[in-house]
Scaffold this motif. Structure first.
Motif: not given
Length: 399
Positions: A319, A322-325, A332, A362, A365-366, A369, A383
């Motif tokens: 998680s 996946l959420g790390d910019r 990802k 989260y 959402k990831s 996106e 995904s």
């Protein structure tokens, strides 16, 4: 590849579990020509177009199998170096298949009431194949010498003047379990030949009893042989001296895992998933993060691996990636592949994965996106498949 020897001659068959799940490439020929669109020069786009054109006419389960049962194409096109231990594993598997075939033939002959000559021939064929498989563990002079020396050391009053006594003891102890299983097999083959010589058609119970025991011992022996070699591969993950060494070890783990679910269980048994998650969270190996993720996804196709991943809080780690910019799209995409694999509804008993509900918001959402922004077909497939599997595992997670 799992070798489960059917020890009962009544069924007259030997069960060998082979990996049978299709890969993306297995379907590519069926897909080509099914759409009226002209072929693209981009292979990734072709896969995506074919998938979209066939989606309305296929069941959801079939789509999930296509996406999840096997890994997609590798991250790089580099040819990995040959691994001696992997080749040895393949040899054990091939010899086990040959032994299994002879064992099945013997069971059929017993069940059909064949004459003694035919039974003797079947037992002799089985004996030859078993001895060939046993030789795989004693291919070097040193191993044979160690075992012989140990037997000599057990003789009363006998002593060998050597400075390598401790090495002999250590080498023997490491193989003692396998040696004992070998001896059981040899003894059972001897008993089987004696029983065939004495048996009458109307009384085959003694032979049936020996064959049943033989099947069980054979399964254990193959398990030990494979386990010993898998352990060596996993040990190479513990303290890699360089990035190149680690990358080679990861490739070898993936190659072994793709040989079947049984080897994935052996990898897990020796702490493979535990080590992989540890490498994933170590910033020292950041440059190999995508390869480590691919390795985890490849191994986690059995329940035992998923449970070990849970124990390491693997879902939380996925998680965060996946959420790390700062994570690359490749990383990802591989993280989405891990999530899709561990939430697959086709893994027996996989009704709940710890961490999915806790990180559900989260994750969705990831993944959403990624599906919306990605320009790569593989990333979109992984995904969307992860989202689909999440909906199977926890229907309320998408609401």
């Amino acid at each position: 590849m799992s070798y489960e020897i059917n020890s009962s001659p009544v069924s007259m068959s030997t069960s060998i579990s082979l990996p049978c799940s299709p890969s993306m490439s297995d379907y590519s020929d069926n897909f080509s020509g099914s759409s009226g669109r002209p072929k693209s020069t981009n292979p990734t786009q072709d896969h995506l177009d074919h998938w979209l054109s066939e989606l309305p006419s296929l069941y959801e389960s079939e789509c999930s199998v296509m996406l999840q049962s096997k890994s997609l194409h590798g991250i790089t096109n580099t040819v990995p170096p040959k691994c001696q231990i992997y080749e040895e594993i393949k040899m054990v598997q091939e010899h086990a298949q040959q032994v299994s075939k002879c064992f099945s033939e013997l069971c059929r002959n017993i069940g059909s009431g064949s004459n003694k000559e035919k039974l003797f021939e079947s037992v002799k064929d089985l004996e030859d194949k078993v001895h060939e498989m046993m030789k795989l563990n004693y291919t070097t002079k040193s191993k044979v010498s160690n075992l012989i020396n140990k037997e000599l050391l057990d003789l009363p009053g006998f002593r060998i003047k050597t400075s390598s006594h401790d090495t002999i003891e250590h080498g023997f102890e490491k193989n003692i379990v396998l040696v004992k299983e070998h001896q059981k097999i040899v003894n059972l083959l001897h008993d089987l030949k004696v029983s065939v010589a004495r048996a009458r058609k109307e009384s085959l119970s003694k032979i049936v009893q020996i064959v049943t025991h033989f099947g069980s011992c054979l399964t254990v022996m193959v398990e030990i042989m494979l386990s010993e070699k898998v352990e060596k591969i996993i040990s190479s993950l513990k303290n890699p001296s360089s990035m190149k060494e680690l990358e080679t070890s990861l490739v070898n783990v993936m190659k072994i895992a793709l040989e079947g679910n049984h080897l994935c269980r052996l990898i897990t048994k020796h702490g493979g998933v535990h080590l992989l998650v540890g490498l994933l969270t170590n910033n020292k190996f950041h440059s190999l993060k995508s390869t480590i993720l691919r390795s985890i996804a490849t191994v986690c196709c059995v329940l035992e691996s998923i449970r070990q991943l849970e124990a390491m809080k693997g879902v939380e780690v996925i998680s965060r990636i996946l959420g790390d910019r700062d994570s690359s799209e490749v990383e990802k995409g591989e993280a989405a592949g891990v999530l899709a694999q561990i939430t697959s509804p086709w893994i027996k008993g996989n009704n709940y994965v710890h961490g999915v509900n806790e990180s559900g918001f989260y994750l969705v959402k990831s993944l959403t996106e990624m599906c919306r922004k990605t320009k790569f077909g593989e990333t979109f497939l992984l995904s969307s498949s992860a989202l689909a599997n999440l909906s199977f595992l926890s229907p309320n997670i998408l609401t």
